[in-house]
Design a protein around this motif. Structure first.
Motif, PDB file in Angstrom:
ATOM      1  N   TYR A  28      18.469  82.084  34.559  1.00  0.00           N
ATOM      2  CA  TYR A  28      19.569  82.095  35.457  1.00  0.00           C
ATOM      3  C   TYR A  28      19.215  82.032  36.850  1.00  0.00           C
ATOM      4  O   TYR A  28      18.166  82.446  37.419  1.00  0.00           O
ATOM      5  CB  TYR A  28      20.543  83.390  35.183  1.00  0.00           C
ATOM      6  CG  TYR A  28      20.909  83.248  33.576  1.00  0.00           C
ATOM      7  CD1 TYR A  28      20.139  84.312  32.919  1.00  0.00           C
ATOM      8  CD2 TYR A  28      22.055  82.675  33.267  1.00  0.00           C
ATOM      9  CE1 TYR A  28      20.521  84.734  31.619  1.00  0.00           C
ATOM     10  CE2 TYR A  28      22.421  82.932  31.960  1.00  0.00           C
ATOM     11  CZ  TYR A  28      21.687  84.001  30.993  1.00  0.00           C
ATOM     12  OH  TYR A  28      21.950  84.031  29.671  1.00  0.00           O
ATOM     13  N   LEU A  29      20.446  81.581  37.623  1.00  0.00           N
ATOM     14  CA  LEU A  29      20.158  81.645  39.216  1.00  0.00           C
ATOM     15  C   LEU A  29      21.396  82.109  39.621  1.00  0.00           C
ATOM     16  O   LEU A  29      22.358  81.150  39.732  1.00  0.00           O
ATOM     17  CB  LEU A  29      19.654  80.401  39.928  1.00  0.00           C
ATOM     18  CG  LEU A  29      19.304  80.512  41.344  1.00  0.00           C
ATOM     19  CD1 LEU A  29      18.252  81.285  41.573  1.00  0.00           C
ATOM     20  CD2 LEU A  29      19.045  79.183  41.946  1.00  0.00           C
ATOM     21  N   GLN A  30      21.493  83.248  40.132  1.00  0.00           N
ATOM     22  CA  GLN A  30      22.899  83.675  40.558  1.00  0.00           C
ATOM     23  C   GLN A  30      22.734  83.482  42.415  1.00  0.00           C
ATOM     24  O   GLN A  30      21.844  83.859  42.998  1.00  0.00           O
ATOM     25  CB  GLN A  30      22.963  85.289  40.543  1.00  0.00           C
ATOM     26  CG  GLN A  30      24.186  85.541  41.331  1.00  0.00           C
ATOM     27  CD  GLN A  30      25.654  85.171  40.509  1.00  0.00           C
ATOM     28  OE1 GLN A  30      25.543  84.994  39.323  1.00  0.00           O
ATOM     29  NE2 GLN A  30      26.569  84.797  41.541  1.00  0.00           N
ATOM     30  N   MET A  31      23.859  82.529  42.728  1.00  0.00           N
ATOM     31  CA  MET A  31      23.765  82.099  44.085  1.00  0.00           C
ATOM     32  C   MET A  31      24.955  82.919  44.773  1.00  0.00           C
ATOM     33  O   MET A  31      26.056  82.333  44.431  1.00  0.00           O
ATOM     34  CB  MET A  31      23.498  80.744  44.142  1.00  0.00           C
ATOM     35  CG  MET A  31      22.563  79.927  43.400  1.00  0.00           C
ATOM     36  SD  MET A  31      22.428  78.221  43.715  1.00  0.00           S
ATOM     37  CE  MET A  31      23.941  77.860  42.786  1.00  0.00           C
ATOM     38  N   ASN A  32      24.825  83.545  45.733  1.00  0.00           N
ATOM     39  CA  ASN A  32      25.933  84.235  46.627  1.00  0.00           C
ATOM     40  C   ASN A  32      25.757  83.805  47.948  1.00  0.00           C
ATOM     41  O   ASN A  32      24.704  83.226  48.487  1.00  0.00           O
ATOM     42  CB  ASN A  32      25.870  85.601  46.397  1.00  0.00           C
ATOM     43  CG  ASN A  32      26.126  86.337  45.017  1.00  0.00           C
ATOM     44  OD1 ASN A  32      26.639  85.507  44.156  1.00  0.00           O
ATOM     45  ND2 ASN A  32      25.225  87.637  44.837  1.00  0.00           N
TER      46      ASN A  32
END
Length: 130
Positions: free
Chosen positions: A80-84
């Motif tokens: 996963y890559l959570q991008m905020n």
């Protein structure tokens, strides 16, 4: 053979968030390390983030540090890559990659280099509007 399939890309306004997923199939999800790279139009592919097999060690490009989080679920064979706090400079095609060969040396150095990876996904487009 390993297949990596990214998903979760799309169009988002500046300041928004997206979560990318990379589903692995074809072999046991036992990559020594995995990473996310991105490529913007007219630019070279660049390192974004990497994670080791256990998930206990992660590191990031300076441009995304504090905003992006890489994680993996080995039970689900998924990265996963959570991008905020996305901004227009984050617009690119995002690729996940896996290293399945044993390696020696510095994980932090090797995992930043695209040629150290054995398998790549097809990419998912992320577009951030201003």
């Amino acid at each position: 053979q390993v297949q990596l399939v990214e998903s979760g890309g799309g169009l988002v306004q500046a300041g928004g968030s997206l979560r990318l997923s990379c589903a692995a199939s074809g072999r046991t999800f036992s990559a020594y390390f995995m990473g996310w790279f991105r490529q913007a139009p007219g630019k070279e592919r660049e390192f974004v983030a990497a994670i080791n097999w256990s998930g206990g060690s992660t590191h990031y490009a300076d441009s995304v540090k504090g905003r992006f989080t890489i994680s993996r679920d080995n039970a689900k064979n998924t990265l996963y890559l959570q991008m905020n706090s996305l901004n227009p400079e984050d617009t690119a095609v995002y690729y996940c990659a896996a290293r399945l060969r044993p390696y020696y040396g510095d994980y932090y150095v090797r995992s930043r280099l695209d040629y150290e990876y054995d398998y790549w996904g097809q990419g998912t487009q992320v577009t951030v509007s201003s």
